[in-house]
Design a protein around this motif. Structure first.
Motif, PDB file in Angstrom:
ATOM      1  N   ASN A  53      58.670   4.667  31.146  1.00 58.48           N
ATOM      2  CA  ASN A  53      58.364   2.950  31.345  1.00 58.48           C
ATOM      3  C   ASN A  53      58.918   2.336  29.730  1.00 58.48           C
ATOM      4  O   ASN A  53      58.730   2.785  28.919  1.00 58.48           O
ATOM      5  CB  ASN A  53      57.115   2.872  31.394  1.00 58.48           C
ATOM      6  CG  ASN A  53      56.479   3.498  32.640  1.00 58.48           C
ATOM      7  OD1 ASN A  53      57.030   3.213  33.733  1.00 58.48           O
ATOM      8  ND2 ASN A  53      55.384   4.334  32.520  1.00 58.48           N
ATOM      9  N   ALA A 104      58.730  -1.557  27.713  1.00 60.16           N
ATOM     10  CA  ALA A 104      58.337  -3.054  27.823  1.00 60.16           C
ATOM     11  C   ALA A 104      58.196  -3.381  26.325  1.00 60.16           C
ATOM     12  O   ALA A 104      58.329  -2.718  25.506  1.00 60.16           O
ATOM     13  CB  ALA A 104      57.207  -3.072  28.719  1.00 60.16           C
ATOM     14  N   SER A 148      60.033   2.277  35.263  1.00 60.84           N
ATOM     15  CA  SER A 148      59.343   0.676  35.191  1.00 60.84           C
ATOM     16  C   SER A 148      59.929   0.008  34.036  1.00 60.84           C
ATOM     17  O   SER A 148      59.920   0.678  33.003  1.00 60.84           O
ATOM     18  CB  SER A 148      57.926   0.787  35.468  1.00 60.84           C
ATOM     19  OG  SER A 148      57.499  -0.582  35.482  1.00 60.84           O
ATOM     20  N   ASP A 149      60.484  -1.056  34.274  1.00 59.05           N
ATOM     21  CA  ASP A 149      61.020  -1.704  32.974  1.00 59.05           C
ATOM     22  C   ASP A 149      60.422  -3.348  33.228  1.00 59.05           C
ATOM     23  O   ASP A 149      60.545  -3.862  34.019  1.00 59.05           O
ATOM     24  CB  ASP A 149      62.523  -1.683  32.940  1.00 59.05           C
ATOM     25  CG  ASP A 149      63.093  -0.348  32.853  1.00 59.05           C
ATOM     26  OD1 ASP A 149      62.959   0.101  31.653  1.00 59.05           O
ATOM     27  OD2 ASP A 149      63.273   0.430  33.739  1.00 59.05           O
ATOM     28  N   ALA A 150      60.058  -3.655  32.088  1.00 55.85           N
ATOM     29  CA  ALA A 150      59.661  -5.192  31.976  1.00 55.85           C
ATOM     30  C   ALA A 150      59.425  -5.979  30.553  1.00 55.85           C
ATOM     31  O   ALA A 150      59.388  -5.127  29.680  1.00 55.85           O
ATOM     32  CB  ALA A 150      58.099  -4.860  32.619  1.00 55.85           C
ATOM     33  N   CYS A 197      54.532  -2.659  31.722  1.00 55.80           N
ATOM     34  CA  CYS A 197      55.037  -1.925  32.746  1.00 55.80           C
ATOM     35  C   CYS A 197      54.483  -1.299  33.927  1.00 55.80           C
ATOM     36  O   CYS A 197      54.452  -1.540  35.022  1.00 55.80           O
ATOM     37  CB  CYS A 197      55.892  -0.659  32.262  1.00 55.80           C
ATOM     38  SG  CYS A 197      57.431  -0.991  31.344  1.00 55.80           S
ATOM     39  N   ASP A 255      61.926  -0.349  38.804  1.00 51.51           N
ATOM     40  CA  ASP A 255      61.192  -1.543  39.243  1.00 51.51           C
ATOM     41  C   ASP A 255      61.188  -2.224  37.947  1.00 51.51           C
ATOM     42  O   ASP A 255      60.646  -2.177  37.058  1.00 51.51           O
ATOM     43  CB  ASP A 255      59.580  -0.835  39.531  1.00 51.51           C
ATOM     44  CG  ASP A 255      59.545  -0.378  40.851  1.00 51.51           C
ATOM     45  OD1 ASP A 255      60.509  -0.722  41.638  1.00 51.51           O
ATOM     46  OD2 ASP A 255      58.965   0.882  41.272  1.00 51.51           O
ATOM     47  N   ALA A 256      62.036  -3.393  38.148  1.00 53.72           N
ATOM     48  CA  ALA A 256      62.378  -4.110  36.834  1.00 53.72           C
ATOM     49  C   ALA A 256      61.749  -5.656  37.124  1.00 53.72           C
ATOM     50  O   ALA A 256      61.807  -6.171  38.144  1.00 53.72           O
ATOM     51  CB  ALA A 256      63.619  -4.304  36.474  1.00 53.72           C
ATOM     52  N   GLY A 264      56.639  -4.632  34.909  1.00 54.18           N
ATOM     53  CA  GLY A 264      57.314  -3.809  35.984  1.00 54.18           C
ATOM     54  C   GLY A 264      56.672  -3.410  37.367  1.00 54.18           C
ATOM     55  O   GLY A 264      57.013  -4.090  38.182  1.00 54.18           O
ATOM     56  N   SER A 296      67.770  -4.677  38.997  1.00 52.28           N
ATOM     57  CA  SER A 296      67.158  -3.284  39.339  1.00 52.28           C
ATOM     58  C   SER A 296      68.427  -2.245  39.753  1.00 52.28           C
ATOM     59  O   SER A 296      69.545  -2.952  40.177  1.00 52.28           O
ATOM     60  CB  SER A 296      66.367  -3.190  40.597  1.00 52.28           C
ATOM     61  OG  SER A 296      67.131  -3.622  41.987  1.00 52.28           O
ATOM     62  N   CYS A 355      57.428  -9.897  38.597  1.00 50.23           N
ATOM     63  CA  CYS A 355      57.149  -8.391  38.624  1.00 50.23           C
ATOM     64  C   CYS A 355      58.104  -7.607  39.656  1.00 50.23           C
ATOM     65  O   CYS A 355      58.584  -8.205  40.482  1.00 50.23           O
ATOM     66  CB  CYS A 355      55.657  -8.174  39.067  1.00 50.23           C
ATOM     67  SG  CYS A 355      54.261  -8.644  38.058  1.00 50.23           S
TER      68      CYS A 355
END
Length: 181
Positions: free
Chosen positions: A49, A51, A86-88, A92, A115-116, A121, A141, A156
């Motif tokens: 993950n 973020a 997951s990337d945000a 995340c 899941d960006a 995320g 993504s 999200c």
């Protein structure tokens, strides 16, 4: 901490991910700004993950905080398909303890990964209130057609029925080729 121009340089990952806070448990974070974040590289089973603020939250509250000018690229999870990437821009993933985010924003985010999302995320067991994404923000993504299907969202990337988003908005755009959630 090592620093360059007043910032953190070469922060190591926790087992939960890369971020200013790799993992938080029953914490309160408030009135905090994170600027000029650059992360690149392939996610792995060790740390999947990424973020700007927090990679993993469990029973945590974040309020009145922001992330500006974040660039997350090349985060396809090819090392182990059992792990969700997951990337945000902001946060995340949330664990079993319900987490809350209030009155926060992300500005000028470029997020590319599993899941960006420009803000979150994969949202699970989390409530987000009065938050937004602005500026020149884009999300993409990376689709792994062999093992996983990842999603991109302007706010999200993905989530479950235990994630709630209230009074939030995003001005981000989703890059072509992404699977939109």
């Amino acid at each position: 901490l090592p620093s360059a121009a007043g910032g953190i340089l070469n922060k190591k990952a926790t087992t939960k991910g890369f971020a200013l806070f790799g993992a938080t448990y029953n914490a309160t974070i408030k009135n905090l700004g994170v600027k000029d974040v650059q992360m690149s590289g392939v996610a792995s089973a060790y740390s999947n993950n990424r973020a700007g603020m927090a990679a993993f939250m469990n029973g945590t509250t974040i309020k009145d905080s922001y992330v500006e000018n974040i660039n997350l690229v090349d985060a396809t999870n090819t090392a182990n398909s059992a792990f969700v990437t997951s990337d945000a821009g902001f946060v995340c993933f949330s664990g079993n303890g319900a987490s809350v985010i209030n009155n926060c924003y992300v500005k000028d985010a470029h997020v590319e990964g599993g899941d960006a999302g420009c803000f979150g995320g994969f949202m699970d067991n989390m409530t987000i209130n009065n938050c937004y994404v602005s500026g020149t923000s884009t999300v993409k993504s990376n689709y792994d057609n062999t093992n996983n299907k990842y999603y991109a969202g302007c706010f999200c990337g993905g989530g479950t029925s235990s994630g709630y988003i209230n009074n939030c908005y995003s001005l981000a755009t989703v890059a072509s080729g992404s699977t939109v959630n």
